[in-house]
Design a protein around this motif. Structure first.
Motif, short mmCIF file in Angstrom:
data_model
loop_
_atom_site.label_atom_id
_atom_site.label_comp_id
_atom_site.label_asym_id
_atom_site.label_seq_id
_atom_site.Cartn_x
_atom_site.Cartn_y
_atom_site.Cartn_z
N HIS A 27 0.83 -1.21 0.00
CA HIS A 27 0.00 0.00 0.00
C HIS A 27 0.87 1.26 0.00
O HIS A 27 0.63 2.19 -0.78
CB HIS A 27 -0.91 -0.01 1.23
CG HIS A 27 -1.57 1.30 1.50
ND1 HIS A 27 -2.54 1.83 0.69
CD2 HIS A 27 -1.37 2.20 2.52
CE1 HIS A 27 -2.92 3.00 1.17
NE2 HIS A 27 -2.23 3.25 2.27
N VAL A 34 -6.33 -4.98 -3.71
CA VAL A 34 -7.70 -4.95 -3.18
C VAL A 34 -7.97 -6.30 -2.51
O VAL A 34 -7.62 -7.35 -3.07
CB VAL A 34 -8.73 -4.70 -4.31
CG1 VAL A 34 -10.16 -4.87 -3.80
CG2 VAL A 34 -8.54 -3.32 -4.91
N TYR A 39 -11.32 -7.50 5.29
CA TYR A 39 -10.65 -6.21 5.16
C TYR A 39 -9.69 -6.02 6.34
O TYR A 39 -9.88 -6.58 7.42
CB TYR A 39 -11.67 -5.07 5.13
CG TYR A 39 -12.50 -4.93 6.38
CD1 TYR A 39 -12.09 -4.10 7.43
CD2 TYR A 39 -13.69 -5.63 6.53
CE1 TYR A 39 -12.84 -3.98 8.60
CE2 TYR A 39 -14.45 -5.51 7.69
CZ TYR A 39 -14.03 -4.69 8.71
OH TYR A 39 -14.77 -4.59 9.86
N GLY A 46 -8.67 -0.71 -0.78
CA GLY A 46 -10.00 -1.10 -1.18
C GLY A 46 -10.31 -2.54 -0.79
O GLY A 46 -9.42 -3.39 -0.77
N SER A 47 -11.56 -2.80 -0.46
CA SER A 47 -11.99 -4.16 -0.11
C SER A 47 -13.45 -4.34 -0.50
O SER A 47 -14.22 -3.38 -0.54
CB SER A 47 -11.81 -4.43 1.39
OG SER A 47 -12.59 -3.52 2.16
N ALA A 198 -15.10 -6.83 -6.74
CA ALA A 198 -13.67 -6.80 -6.43
C ALA A 198 -12.85 -6.63 -7.71
O ALA A 198 -11.88 -5.84 -7.75
CB ALA A 198 -13.26 -8.06 -5.70
N THR A 201 -13.11 -3.14 -8.93
CA THR A 201 -12.34 -2.21 -8.10
C THR A 201 -10.86 -2.23 -8.45
O THR A 201 -10.22 -1.18 -8.57
CB THR A 201 -12.53 -2.56 -6.60
OG1 THR A 201 -13.92 -2.53 -6.28
CG2 THR A 201 -11.79 -1.57 -5.72
N ILE A 202 -10.29 -3.42 -8.64
CA ILE A 202 -8.85 -3.49 -8.96
C ILE A 202 -8.58 -2.95 -10.36
O ILE A 202 -7.57 -2.28 -10.60
CB ILE A 202 -8.31 -4.93 -8.79
CG1 ILE A 202 -6.77 -4.94 -8.81
CG2 ILE A 202 -8.85 -5.88 -9.84
CD1 ILE A 202 -6.12 -4.29 -7.63
N GLN A 214 -10.48 4.42 -2.69
CA GLN A 214 -10.20 3.13 -2.06
C GLN A 214 -11.02 3.05 -0.79
O GLN A 214 -10.75 3.77 0.17
CB GLN A 214 -8.70 2.99 -1.75
CG GLN A 214 -7.84 3.00 -3.00
CD GLN A 214 -6.41 2.65 -2.68
OE1 GLN A 214 -6.13 1.54 -2.26
NE2 GLN A 214 -5.51 3.59 -2.87
N LYS A 216 -14.16 0.46 1.57
CA LYS A 216 -14.77 -0.85 1.79
C LYS A 216 -16.16 -0.88 1.15
O LYS A 216 -17.01 -0.04 1.47
CB LYS A 216 -14.88 -1.15 3.29
CG LYS A 216 -15.50 -2.50 3.59
CD LYS A 216 -15.44 -2.83 5.07
CE LYS A 216 -16.36 -1.96 5.88
NZ LYS A 216 -16.45 -2.37 7.29
#
Length: 234
Positions: A27, A34, A39, A46-47, A198, A201-202, A214, A216
């Protein structure tokens, strides 16, 4: 992986207590990572996870609506070991609090897996069910469906009728939950949506860089009622 040219990582953590230094270093180096299913509390990456708190709350509140007041929480691992289990437990505790019922540490069981490390798994399950029944427990809220199945079969072997004498709730809506001797009431997770969100998000993080949000993302859960629960005290 970053040294080999990998563009990003979708991480399914074994535990949110482990590998913290690696995740935090990635990070801090601004490498796209992610997590899904769980988390890390102290790493702002991000999760995508299920709303486990809601699931824990929903399971306990439904049992309360059915008249149960002695509801045990049983986990195969330590509650702190995974964020998913911890949030389910917190939801359970909050449902009891909202109902004006004190959380009883005497009927909260952690690390059940450790009990049968060198013993027979089903023998340990029978021992636990007998112990909880002796403490006046009328319902068990299990961390996941596979553990719920163990407890169900242990109860049946002890001639404890499910759900008449003991209600059992699982979590996950695993295939086995609907096909055992007494189909198990459970909380359903939307695994497909977790995976899809997910991946989105990535990809967003890789394509749009560090400036992308980023946070949850919580995917909703659902109560699936089957034959393992019934009203108490009627």
């Amino acid at each position: 992986l970053p040294r080999k040219g990998t563009a990003g990582i979708l991480l399914y953590p074994v535990s949110t207590l482990k590998n913290l230094e690696t995740v935090y270093a990635l990070h801090m180096n601004r490498f796209p990572i992610v997590t899904f299913d769980q988390y890390y509390d102290h790493v702002p990456i991000g999760s995508v996870v299920s709303n486990n708190f809601k699931g824990g709350y929903l399971a306990c509140s439904k049992l309360l609506e059915l008249g149960h007041r002695r509801i045990a929480f049983v986990s195969s691992i330590g509650i702190e070991y995974r964020s998913s289990v911890r949030d389910r437990f917190f939801g359970y505790c909050n449902a009891l609090k909202d109902a004006g019922i004190e959380v009883d540490l005497d009927i909260i069981v952690q690390d059940f897996s450790d009990r049968y490390e060198s013993k027979d798994r089903q023998e340990c399950a029978r021992s636990l069910v007998a112990e909880l029944k002796a403490k006046g427990v009328t319902a068990i809220q299990s961390e996941h469906d596979l553990l719920a199945v163990d407890l169900l079969r242990a109860a049946l072997e002890l001639n404890v009728r499910v759900p008449e004498q003991l209600s059992i709730v699982g979590f996950d809506n695993h295939d086995i939950s609907s096909s055992v001797e007494v189909p198990i009431t459970t909380i359903s997770q939307n695994f497909y949506d977790i995976g899809r969100r997910a991946a989105e998000t990535i990809v967003d993080l890789i394509e749009n860089g560090w400036g992308s949000v980023q946070s949850k993302t919580e995917i909703d859960v659902e109560w699936i009622e089957r034959q393992s629960v019934s009203s108490w005290g009627e």
